[in-house]
Scaffold this motif. Sequence first.
Motif: not given
Length: 136
Positions: A54-77
């Motif tokens: 039930n997460m909303a995403m832009p319907a027109d495919g246009g870019a949208k900016m967001a900010k977040g905080k979290g913890t790195v759990t994995a890195i796949d270079k």
Amino acid sequence: MKPLMLMTILGVSALLAACGQKAETNDTTAANTATEAASDKGEMAGSMSGDMGNMAMPADGGAKMAKGKGTVTAIDKSAGSITLDHGPIPEADWPSMTMAFKAKPELLDSVKVGDRVVFDLTLKDGSGEVTALQKQ
């Protein structure tokens, strides 16, 4: 005796009519309802890890900016991705969850698993890309 015979015939007729019809399961009904609701609202009803249906995403495919905080759990270079256990991201209407994001190699080199970070996301076409990443 005629009313009893009439009731029996009506009952058998109703049962026979119902035998040829498939019952719609709750799973099918739920899936159809979710798909219709997403289409009606112009939202994406996709799935990744976690409850993202039930997460909303832009319907027109246009870019949208967001900010977040979290913890790195994995890195796949090799895949160019970073997995973050993040808190809610209001701009994307996302709850707290763990998910992988695309990221440029220079960003991946700046952190390690276990680091607490703040990050910027570009949301486009149903996926997110980390565009800035900073240790806390």
